[in-house]
Enzyme design. Sequence first.
Site, PDB file in Angstrom:
ATOM      1  CE  LYS A 200      -3.488   2.507   2.592  1.00 53.89           C
ATOM      2  NZ  LYS A 200      -4.532   2.434   3.617  1.00 53.89           N
ATOM      3  NE  ARG A 210      -5.594   9.726   3.300  1.00 52.89           N
ATOM      4  CZ  ARG A 210      -4.299   9.916   3.096  1.00 52.89           C
ATOM      5  NH1 ARG A 210      -3.825  11.149   2.970  1.00 52.89           N
ATOM      6  NH2 ARG A 210      -3.483   8.886   3.022  1.00 52.89           N
ATOM      7  CE  LYS A 223      -3.435   8.171   6.731  1.00 54.66           C
ATOM      8  NZ  LYS A 223      -4.605   7.268   6.626  1.00 54.66           N
ATOM      9  CD  GLU A 239       5.903  -3.874   3.548  1.00 58.29           C
ATOM     10  OE1 GLU A 239       5.309  -4.749   4.193  1.00 58.29           O
ATOM     11  OE2 GLU A 239       6.334  -2.815   4.060  1.00 58.29           O
ATOM     12  CE  LYS A 254      -6.083   2.040  -0.408  1.00 56.27           C
ATOM     13  NZ  LYS A 254      -6.553   2.046   0.940  1.00 56.27           N
ATOM     14  CB  SER A 280     -11.461   7.546  -3.227  1.00 59.62           C
ATOM     15  OG  SER A 280     -10.216   7.962  -2.682  1.00 59.62           O
ATOM     16  CE1 TYR A 319     -14.942   3.517  -2.226  1.00 55.26           C
ATOM     17  CE2 TYR A 319     -13.061   3.841  -3.685  1.00 55.26           C
ATOM     18  CZ  TYR A 319     -13.582   3.697  -2.420  1.00 55.26           C
ATOM     19  OH  TYR A 319     -12.752   3.714  -1.324  1.00 55.26           O
TER      20      TYR A 319
HETATM   21  C1  PBG Z   1      -7.117   3.752   5.690  1.00 55.18           C
HETATM   22  C2  PBG Z   1      -7.553   3.481   4.311  1.00 55.18           C
HETATM   23  C3  PBG Z   1      -7.424   4.383   3.246  1.00 55.18           C
HETATM   24  C4  PBG Z   1      -8.035   3.816   2.145  1.00 55.18           C
HETATM   25  C5  PBG Z   1      -8.515   2.562   2.535  1.00 55.18           C
HETATM   26  N1  PBG Z   1      -8.193   2.361   3.892  1.00 55.18           N
HETATM   27  C6  PBG Z   1      -6.866   5.759   3.228  1.00 55.18           C
HETATM   28  C7  PBG Z   1      -5.521   6.017   3.728  1.00 55.18           C
HETATM   29  O1  PBG Z   1      -4.680   5.118   3.843  1.00 55.18           O
HETATM   30  O2  PBG Z   1      -5.279   7.177   4.027  1.00 55.18           O
HETATM   31  C8  PBG Z   1      -8.142   4.495   0.807  1.00 55.18           C
HETATM   32  C9  PBG Z   1      -9.156   4.003  -0.114  1.00 55.18           C
HETATM   33  C10 PBG Z   1      -9.476   4.917  -1.238  1.00 55.18           C
HETATM   34  O3  PBG Z   1      -8.866   5.985  -1.471  1.00 55.18           O
HETATM   35  O4  PBG Z   1     -10.413   4.574  -1.955  1.00 55.18           O
HETATM   36  N2  PBG Z   1      -6.508   2.797   6.418  1.00 55.18           N
END
Ligand code: PBG
Length: 329
Positions: A200, A210, A223, A239, A254, A280, A319
């Site tokens: 990720k 968010r 992050k 990983e 991701k 998203s 989505y």
């Molecule tokens: C948080 C999490 C995130 C997403 C899924 N779980 C956001 C992040 O890591 O800040 C993002 C999913 C998306 O953007 O559709 N643990």
Amino acid sequence: MTTRLTLTHRPRRMRRTAALRAMAAETHLTPGDLVQPVFVIEGKGQKEPIASMPGQARLSVDLLVEQARHLHRLGVPGMALFPKVDDSLKDHTGTESQNDDGLVSRAVKSLKAAVPEMMVICDVALDPYTSTGQDGIVEDGEILNDETVAALIEQALCEARAGADMVAPSDMMDGRIGAIREALDDNGFEKCAIMSYAAKYASSFYGPFRDALDSAPRGGADKKTYQMDPRNRTEAIREVELDLDQGADMVMVKPALPYLDVVRLVRDISTVPVSAYHVSGEYAMLKAAGANGWLDEDKCMMEALISIKRAGADVIFTYATQEIAEKLG
Ligand code: PBG
């Protein structure tokens, strides 16, 4: 001068008709490949559209159950739950994530009671619950690893007690897959699967998500000390291997489209199914261009998802699941 070439190979022969193209197609997208991420809120009959994610809304549990029935009829196998909790429930350590009476637990119970065949996937990460918006516990500006893993274990157990089929740690702390596996087994949840968000990335494509959860890291923080650096590819192998060693039943890459090379790499080395999260921001870009008349949104959405499958994803979190499943249906 003849205009006819003497050609043994004419690849266009196999593209001449729709029937030939169907025979030659190497990649097939079906509703069974897709998981619908959903946002859940308190209340009854509540539906709050998300401005930056056209077509998506935060739903109260009763409406989520209706959607689950619809998705199940369409052949969609899973839903991934994300809660939006009130600010008053957020604290430094994300205590609410362990509440057996909390929103996620109630949503899981209702979904499993109404549509037992639907696989309910619960996110394991503290960000919807922390006052900092971080996935872990923060001390002096540092995201503590081992203390966070201890909290994630409790969150995963809480989700398993509610009846989650699969828990999906998306937090990127070190060692959490093994620790969660052991805790689940010690507590009689050996059937609860773990899907690791293994590769990720610290991506800016999570922006609309968010917004949906009001979970952006506070004060402009990022992050980057736990999510992967977008410049890295080999590190994804490390990983994934670590998570496979620790018992992950599935691994994820991701985001998806900007990381298709990583999806292919992970598919080639993984001995478990690989999922990719069409996040998203990827969804929002297509919706925005579609709304402006700049792109044919439906066709581009389908092409994007086919590309993710072609790159090697066995499962796609998107989505667009419901709209695509309706079209494929
Ligand atoms: C948080 C999490 C995130 C997403 C899924 N779980 C956001 C992040 O890591 O800040 C993002 C999913 C998306 O953007 O559709 N643990």
